[in-house]
Design an enzyme around this catalytic site. Structure first.
Site, PDB file in Angstrom:
ATOM      1  CG  ASP A   1      -0.336  -0.455   2.500  1.00  0.00           C
ATOM      2  OD1 ASP A   1       0.910  -0.408   2.594  1.00  0.00           O
ATOM      3  OD2 ASP A   1      -1.071  -0.842   3.417  1.00  0.00           O
TER       4      ASP A   1
ATOM      5  CG  ASN B   1      -9.508  -1.209  11.303  1.00  0.00           C
ATOM      6  OD1 ASN B   1      -8.549  -1.850  10.885  1.00  0.00           O
ATOM      7  ND2 ASN B   1      -9.968  -0.128  10.694  1.00  0.00           N
TER       8      ASN B   1
ATOM      9  CG  HIS C   1      -6.238  -2.045   8.279  1.00  0.00           C
ATOM     10  ND1 HIS C   1      -6.392  -0.794   8.821  1.00  0.00           N
ATOM     11  CD2 HIS C   1      -4.894  -2.248   8.260  1.00  0.00           C
ATOM     12  CE1 HIS C   1      -5.214  -0.279   9.109  1.00  0.00           C
ATOM     13  NE2 HIS C   1      -4.295  -1.143   8.788  1.00  0.00           N
TER      14      HIS C   1
ATOM     15  CD  GLU D   1      -9.295   1.163   7.101  1.00  0.00           C
ATOM     16  OE1 GLU D   1      -9.247   0.232   7.932  1.00  0.00           O
ATOM     17  OE2 GLU D   1      -8.758   2.268   7.295  1.00  0.00           O
TER      18      GLU D   1
HETATM   19  O1  LIG Z   1       2.457  -2.295  12.412  1.00  0.00           O
HETATM   20  P1  LIG Z   1       1.457  -1.233  12.600  1.00  0.00           P
HETATM   21  O2  LIG Z   1       2.084   0.127  12.596  1.00  0.00           O
HETATM   22  O3  LIG Z   1       0.612  -1.481  13.800  1.00  0.00           O
HETATM   23  O4  LIG Z   1       0.508  -1.258  11.344  1.00  0.00           O
HETATM   24  C1  LIG Z   1      -0.252  -2.388  11.028  1.00  0.00           C
HETATM   25  C2  LIG Z   1      -0.724  -2.334   9.595  1.00  0.00           C
HETATM   26  O5  LIG Z   1      -1.303  -1.098   9.349  1.00  0.00           O
HETATM   27  C3  LIG Z   1      -0.710  -0.473   8.247  1.00  0.00           C
HETATM   28  O6  LIG Z   1       0.360   0.323   8.685  1.00  0.00           O
HETATM   29  C4  LIG Z   1      -1.672   0.347   7.541  1.00  0.00           C
HETATM   30  O7  LIG Z   1      -2.315   1.130   8.495  1.00  0.00           O
HETATM   31  C5  LIG Z   1      -0.181  -1.604   7.452  1.00  0.00           C
HETATM   32  O8  LIG Z   1       0.707  -1.200   6.486  1.00  0.00           O
HETATM   33  C6  LIG Z   1       0.377  -2.426   8.577  1.00  0.00           C
HETATM   34  O9  LIG Z   1       0.606  -3.702   8.166  1.00  0.00           O
END
Ligand SMILES: O=P(O)(O)OC[C@H]1O[C@](O)(CO)[C@@H](O)[C@@H]1O
Length: 256
Positions: A66, A135, A137, A142
């Site tokens: 992403d 959440n 995702h 989402e």
């Molecule tokens: O490791 P974090 O910062 O909790 O993020 C979890 C997931 O959320 C994202 O950063 C997107 O919000 C993804 O790229 C990542 O895998």
């Protein structure tokens, strides 16, 4: 079964070893890569191991999950800059084999379609690294994202923007939308390694255990994947019963 290590250091060592082994077995492997705080210690270990073992990454192709819409690759909070900082600049990757969605693409729907097509044209992702949002995702898919989605533009939820605001300065605004691989793109990977660490992910992991497969908790789709592994530290595993966890004190010696 969840695979559980005592702490993030062991998780990072284990997951990076999985990827290094995969590259050693198949130097031209196609990898799917993720960003976020969870991946930082993993990439640090990956770089350390690759340098120590003189691993050739020059034929590896990568596809990132992403990118924020509107951020140029040079923006410090872009995922392109993240990958550069944590992984790419440290090892001799062939940049023509590195794919990260372009947050400045003009015709976004056409760009997204081409991104999914390019993954397929390469024969699909052999091993996909995934984090999980609080959440549920994966990528930036989402809750509510259809399971048959391909790469697309997504409006980020308030929850995700709040979660990710920690990476942005006090006067910076978290972008409202992002490009993400779709659920189908992710599920098409031959093998998936999802990683969650820290107590802030414990309730999320509990949801995976408790919920039926549902687009409302996107990562529950992994229950339908034949080769999806969920790797946790003890803090992230705290709210699931121990009989669904396989505990390791350390990374199995045979892997190192
Ligand atoms: O490791 P974090 O910062 O909790 O993020 C979890 C997931 O959320 C994202 O950063 C997107 O919000 C993804 O790229 C990542 O895998």
């Amino acid at each position: 079964m969840f695979i559980v290590f005592p702490d993030t250091d062991h998780v990072a060592q284990y997951v990076s070893t999985l990827f290094i082994q995969r590259i050693s077995q198949q130097p031209d492997v196609i990898l799917g890569l993720a960003t976020g705080g969870t991946m930082e210690p993993i990439y640090a270990q990956w770089v350390k191991q690759a340098l120590a073992r003189n691993i050739d990454v020059s034929q590896v192709s990568t596809f990132n999950l992403d990118e924020y819409v509107g951020l140029p690759a040079q923006h410090p909070q872009s995922y392109a800059a993240y990958m550069e900082h944590h992984l790419l600049r440290h090892l001799a990757f062939d940049r023509s084999r590195i794919h990260i969605p372009d947050g400045l693409a003009h015709d976004l729907p056409a760009y997204c379609q081409a991104y999914s097509d390019t993954i397929r044209d390469h024969g699909g992702i052999a091993m996909q690294l995934l984090g999980v949002g609080s959440n549920g995702h994966i990528g930036f898919n989402e809750p509510g994202t259809p399971f048959d989605s391909q790469c697309h533009v997504v409006e980020l939820s308030e929850r995700t923007r709040i979660d990710n605001s920690r990476f942005f300065g006090p006067n910076e605004i978290v972008p409202a939308s992002a490009i993400t691989m779709g659920m189908r793109d992710i599920m098409d990977a031959h093998e998936i390694i999802l990683v969650a660490t820290g107590s802030s992910k414990a309730a999320t992991i509990a949801k995976y255990y408790e919920h039926e497969v549902s687009p409302l908790v996107p990562f529950t789709i992994l229950k339908q994947h034949p080769k999806a592994h969920i790797i946790l530290d003890a803090a992230a595993a705290a709210l699931v019963p121990s009989n669904v966890c396989q505990f390791y004190d350390t990374v199995p010696a045979a892997m190192l």
